[in-house]
Design a protein around this motif. Structure first.
Motif, PDB file in Angstrom:
ATOM      1  N   GLU A 342       0.834  -1.200   0.000  1.00  0.00           N
ATOM      2  CA  GLU A 342       0.000   0.000   0.000  1.00  0.00           C
ATOM      3  C   GLU A 342       0.873   1.256   0.000  1.00  0.00           C
ATOM      4  O   GLU A 342       1.856   1.328   0.748  1.00  0.00           O
ATOM      5  CB  GLU A 342      -0.889   0.032   1.246  1.00  0.00           C
ATOM      6  N   PHE A 343       0.507   2.180  -0.841  1.00  0.00           N
ATOM      7  CA  PHE A 343       1.078   3.522  -0.812  1.00  0.00           C
ATOM      8  C   PHE A 343      -0.033   4.452  -0.323  1.00  0.00           C
ATOM      9  O   PHE A 343      -1.054   4.617  -0.997  1.00  0.00           O
ATOM     10  CB  PHE A 343       1.546   3.955  -2.202  1.00  0.00           C
ATOM     11  N   GLN A 344       0.164   5.066   0.839  1.00  0.00           N
ATOM     12  CA  GLN A 344      -0.868   5.925   1.420  1.00  0.00           C
ATOM     13  C   GLN A 344      -0.387   7.376   1.453  1.00  0.00           C
ATOM     14  O   GLN A 344       0.522   7.721   2.208  1.00  0.00           O
ATOM     15  CB  GLN A 344      -1.214   5.461   2.844  1.00  0.00           C
ATOM     16  N   HIS A 345      -0.979   8.197   0.587  1.00  0.00           N
ATOM     17  CA  HIS A 345      -0.661   9.631   0.524  1.00  0.00           C
ATOM     18  C   HIS A 345       0.850   9.877   0.470  1.00  0.00           C
ATOM     19  O   HIS A 345       1.390  10.721   1.190  1.00  0.00           O
ATOM     20  CB  HIS A 345      -1.272  10.361   1.732  1.00  0.00           C
ATOM     21  N   SER A 393       8.947  11.313   1.800  1.00  0.00           N
ATOM     22  CA  SER A 393       8.958  12.629   2.438  1.00  0.00           C
ATOM     23  C   SER A 393       7.681  12.836   3.240  1.00  0.00           C
ATOM     24  O   SER A 393       7.688  13.444   4.308  1.00  0.00           O
ATOM     25  CB  SER A 393       9.084  13.734   1.376  1.00  0.00           C
ATOM     26  N   LYS A 394       6.562  12.308   2.699  1.00  0.00           N
ATOM     27  CA  LYS A 394       5.276  12.369   3.384  1.00  0.00           C
ATOM     28  C   LYS A 394       4.543  11.050   3.129  1.00  0.00           C
ATOM     29  O   LYS A 394       4.777  10.377   2.128  1.00  0.00           O
ATOM     30  CB  LYS A 394       4.419  13.531   2.869  1.00  0.00           C
ATOM     31  N   GLY A 395       3.621  10.716   4.028  1.00  0.00           N
ATOM     32  CA  GLY A 395       2.821   9.524   3.838  1.00  0.00           C
ATOM     33  C   GLY A 395       3.492   8.263   4.351  1.00  0.00           C
ATOM     34  O   GLY A 395       4.472   8.313   5.099  1.00  0.00           O
ATOM     35  N   GLN A 396       2.963   7.121   3.897  1.00  0.00           N
ATOM     36  CA  GLN A 396       3.466   5.821   4.349  1.00  0.00           C
ATOM     37  C   GLN A 396       3.496   4.824   3.202  1.00  0.00           C
ATOM     38  O   GLN A 396       2.636   4.851   2.314  1.00  0.00           O
ATOM     39  CB  GLN A 396       2.561   5.241   5.447  1.00  0.00           C
ATOM     40  N   VAL A 397       4.489   3.939   3.248  1.00  0.00           N
ATOM     41  CA  VAL A 397       4.520   2.767   2.379  1.00  0.00           C
ATOM     42  C   VAL A 397       4.345   1.564   3.291  1.00  0.00           C
ATOM     43  O   VAL A 397       5.128   1.365   4.234  1.00  0.00           O
ATOM     44  CB  VAL A 397       5.835   2.660   1.587  1.00  0.00           C
ATOM     45  N   LEU A 398       3.320   0.775   3.048  1.00  0.00           N
ATOM     46  CA  LEU A 398       3.003  -0.356   3.915  1.00  0.00           C
ATOM     47  C   LEU A 398       3.161  -1.675   3.168  1.00  0.00           C
ATOM     48  O   LEU A 398       2.839  -1.767   1.985  1.00  0.00           O
ATOM     49  CB  LEU A 398       1.564  -0.255   4.429  1.00  0.00           C
ATOM     50  N   ILE A 399       3.659  -2.676   3.878  1.00  0.00           N
ATOM     51  CA  ILE A 399       3.658  -4.050   3.397  1.00  0.00           C
ATOM     52  C   ILE A 399       3.022  -4.893   4.474  1.00  0.00           C
ATOM     53  O   ILE A 399       3.450  -4.866   5.633  1.00  0.00           O
ATOM     54  CB  ILE A 399       5.079  -4.563   3.078  1.00  0.00           C
ATOM     55  N   ASP A 400       1.964  -5.611   4.094  1.00  0.00           N
ATOM     56  CA  ASP A 400       1.189  -6.409   5.065  1.00  0.00           C
ATOM     57  C   ASP A 400       0.698  -5.527   6.211  1.00  0.00           C
ATOM     58  O   ASP A 400       0.762  -5.917   7.398  1.00  0.00           O
ATOM     59  CB  ASP A 400       2.026  -7.572   5.603  1.00  0.00           C
ATOM     60  N   ASP A 401       0.255  -4.311   5.865  1.00  0.00           N
ATOM     61  CA  ASP A 401      -0.292  -3.342   6.829  1.00  0.00           C
ATOM     62  C   ASP A 401       0.733  -2.845   7.844  1.00  0.00           C
ATOM     63  O   ASP A 401       0.360  -2.306   8.892  1.00  0.00           O
ATOM     64  CB  ASP A 401      -1.499  -3.939   7.574  1.00  0.00           C
ATOM     65  N   VAL A 402       2.011  -3.018   7.556  1.00  0.00           N
ATOM     66  CA  VAL A 402       3.091  -2.532   8.433  1.00  0.00           C
ATOM     67  C   VAL A 402       3.942  -1.540   7.657  1.00  0.00           C
ATOM     68  O   VAL A 402       4.324  -1.805   6.512  1.00  0.00           O
ATOM     69  CB  VAL A 402       3.971  -3.698   8.940  1.00  0.00           C
ATOM     70  N   ASP A 403       4.215  -0.395   8.278  1.00  0.00           N
ATOM     71  CA  ASP A 403       5.080   0.605   7.652  1.00  0.00           C
ATOM     72  C   ASP A 403       6.446  -0.034   7.372  1.00  0.00           C
ATOM     73  O   ASP A 403       7.025  -0.681   8.254  1.00  0.00           O
ATOM     74  CB  ASP A 403       5.251   1.806   8.588  1.00  0.00           C
ATOM     75  N   VAL A 404       6.960   0.142   6.159  1.00  0.00           N
ATOM     76  CA  VAL A 404       8.240  -0.497   5.801  1.00  0.00           C
ATOM     77  C   VAL A 404       9.368  -0.029   6.705  1.00  0.00           C
ATOM     78  O   VAL A 404      10.378  -0.734   6.859  1.00  0.00           O
ATOM     79  CB  VAL A 404       8.606  -0.225   4.321  1.00  0.00           C
ATOM     80  N   ARG A 405       9.215   1.153   7.304  1.00  0.00           N
ATOM     81  CA  ARG A 405      10.254   1.653   8.211  1.00  0.00           C
ATOM     82  C   ARG A 405      10.280   0.888   9.526  1.00  0.00           C
ATOM     83  O   ARG A 405      11.218   1.038  10.312  1.00  0.00           O
ATOM     84  CB  ARG A 405      10.051   3.154   8.471  1.00  0.00           C
ATOM     85  N   LYS A 406       9.248   0.074   9.769  1.00  0.00           N
ATOM     86  CA  LYS A 406       9.205  -0.746  10.976  1.00  0.00           C
ATOM     87  C   LYS A 406       9.550  -2.207  10.708  1.00  0.00           C
ATOM     88  O   LYS A 406       9.495  -3.040  11.621  1.00  0.00           O
ATOM     89  CB  LYS A 406       7.818  -0.650  11.604  1.00  0.00           C
TER      90      LYS A 406
END
Length: 584
Positions: A342-345, A393-406
């Protein structure tokens, strides 16, 4: 001394060996001070009696003392050299490890040749500081101090006369030290420029020859090389001043000794043997005086080089894995991703220039997504956010509903098979390139992934099959073969998410059709994202997103987008016209 402060952790680990080496050198210097005393006794014995046997005994004793001093010096210098080599090894390994942690953006903004120069030339200069630099500094300090003390025990006034010129050494060093350091750093920086230019030319030799730019590139390299020579000459000018100053001051001290010491012998204040002993000590002072200039030069070079290395080591990676939290320690460790994306905003900027704006996309597990759009619309940048080559820079990239930064970086990137636009292959056999990142790849699986990438027929024509060395950066392969090798490498990982970034741009449409046919099986149950300029490549995918100037302007299936008669329909129409012209 700032360089030693930066190296203190390495020096501390080898403190026992370094102290042992220092002790050998200190004892060696103490033994060396016995030689002038033995010569004094031999000379004074000639005034009392002429016994050839006594002279022989003194001669043998001097040889024995010299041999002991040589053995002790050997072990002291060997230990110091070994320690410096080991620290150089560890520092180079740590520097390379740090390079591996740095983000992609760092390498895009720094010349590779300059980074290589820091890892080779600058580390060599640091080793010079740690090896001969430190050992000779200690040797010089101990020898100078002990010799001065013994000279004072013979005659204080004569010592003051002989050493009156020594403070001038400090004046010379104070004047030249900083100039040497600044000049050497300039030389190393320019050497990095020369290395970068050479590396760039070697990597792009095909382009240089294709555009007959050999003379232009030669001129550019000659200009950079001439600047390197100019800066080296400036450095050599400062460095060259040290040695004449050392020899001049040493000679001046000898002249003063002969004048004042000769008068003292005539007046009977000292014996001839003491005069000879004093001359021996002054001769032993000559090397420390000269070595001091060399040591200062090594320290200036090492300090300048360590500053360049610290510029890299002090740069903290901006792309790092998540910090373990109290909550996460109680959760089971994940070793696999399902693949929902998911790419969210999502917005992303290179500096002040925004290249992606408010992107919202969802790709379900096992489904396929196509990203199309004009050149420079942000397609590659968007998929590079998934494996965190860059962070949003803004928003979130998610994999399996988890932010990729986590998600731990190793897990994230291990579960993504990425085929970039610019294929990079290593100077190893073809099979090793395909199995890159895997502990092992059996022959059956190797054949399967090559078949999926339509590489099998090409490999049959290679002289040594899959064991064929493909040359640096895959120079012996065609563009299409390199792309298919990279595709086989991504498939071999069996990733949860497969990303093809214009991965078939260098193959013809027929080969592309065969690859897509075999990819259908690979894509089953696997989230797949394909970037392509060819609409025919993506028309059968589940969902298509059209980007233009960093924004989503259209999305849907191939049929629905054609009905919109927008940008996608125009791209498809142009492609059909191009294919008709090729066929005709």
């Amino acid at each position: 001394m700032s360089a030693l402060i930066a190296l203190r952790s390495y020096l501390f680990r080898y403190r026992v060996a370094m102290i042992g080496g220092f002790l050998f050198l200190i004892i060696a210097n103490g033994v060396a001070l016995i030689l002038p005393y033995l010569i004094r006794l031999a000379v004074d014995s000639l005034q009392v009696r002429t016994d050839p046997g006594a002279l022989l005994r003194f001669g043998l004793l001097i040889v024995l003392v010299g041999l002991v001093q040589a053995i002790l010096s050997y072990y002291g210098r060997f230990i110091q050299a070994e320690v410096s080599r080991r620290i150089e090894y560890e520092l180079r390994a740590d520097l390379f490890k740090h390079f591996e942690k740095l983000e992609l953006d760092y390498f895009q903004h720094n010349k590779i040749g300059d980074l290589v120069a820091r890892a080779i030339n600058d580390l060599t200069a640091v080793r010079g500081l740690l090896g001969p630099g430190i050992s000779n500094l200690l040797n010089t300090t101990v020898a100078f101090t002990a010799t001065i003390i013994l000279m004072l025990t013979i005659d204080a006034r004569l010592t003051i006369y002989s050493t009156s010129v020594l403070p001038l050494i400090s004046v010379v060093f104070i004047v030249l030290a900083r100039k040497i350091e600044r000049s050497y750093k300039s030389v190393q920086d320019q050497f990095g420029e020369v290395s970068a230019q050479a590396q760039e030319n070697f990597s792009g030799i095909r382009t240089v020859k294709a555009y007959t730019q050999e003379e232009y590139e030669l001129h550019a390299f000659r200009t950079a090389n001439q600047e390197y020579v100019r800066l080296s000459i400036i450095y050599a000018r400062f460095y060259a001043l040290l040695w004449p100053a050392m020899y001049f001051l040493a000679g001046l001290a000898a002249v003063i000794l002969l004048w004042r010491g000769g008068l003292d012998v005539i007046e009977g204040r000292i014996t001839l043997g003491q005069m000879v002993q004093f001359t021996g000590y002054l001769a032993q002072l000559t090397w420390p005086m000269i070595a001091f200039g060399w040591v200062v030069n090594l320290f200036q070079q090492g300090s300048a080089s360590m500053k360049r290395i610290n510029e890299v080591m002090d740069h903290q990676p901006t792309i790092v894995g998540p910090e373990p939290s109290l909550e996460s320690t109680n959760e089971p460790l994940r070793d696999h991703l399902e693949g929902k994306v998911e790419f969210q905003h999502v917005s992303f900027s290179y500096g002040d220039r925004e290249v992606l704006h408010d992107i919202n996309i969802t790709v379900e597990v096992g489904s396929s997504l196509a990203i199309v759009g004009p050149t420079g619309s942000g397609k590659s940048t968007l998929v590079n956010l998934l494996p965190r080559m860059f962070d949003v820079s803004k928003g979130q990239v998610l994999i399996d509903d988890v932010d990729v930064r986590k998600i731990p970086l190793a897990l994230l990137r291990r579960q993504i098979g990425y085929v970039p636009q610019e294929t990079f292959l290593f100077s190893v056999p073809l099979a090793e390139n395909i199995s890159f990142g895997l502990e092992a790849l059996d022959t059956k699986r190797l054949q399967e992934v090559m078949q999926s990438a339509q590489l099998t027929k090409d490999v049959e024509d290679f002289p040594e099959g899959v064991t064929t060395m493909i040359g640096e950066r895959g120079v012996t392969l065609s563009g299409g073969q390199k792309q298919r090798t990279s595709l086989a490498r991504a498939i071999a990982k069996e990733p949860a998410i497969l990303i093809l970034d214009d991965a078939m741009s260098s193959v013809d449409t027929h080969t592309e059709a065969d690859i897509l046919k075999h990819l259908q099986r690979v894509m089953q149950g696997r989230t797949t994202i394909i970037i392509s300029h060819r609409c025919s490549t993506v028309k059968n995918l589940d969902h298509i997103v059209v980007l233009d100037e960093g924004r989503i302007v259209e999305e849907g299936t191939h049929a629905s987008l054609l009905q919109l008669r927008g940008l996608y329909a125009e791209m498809y129409r142009r492609q059909l016209i191009g294919e008709e012209l090729e066929d005709s």
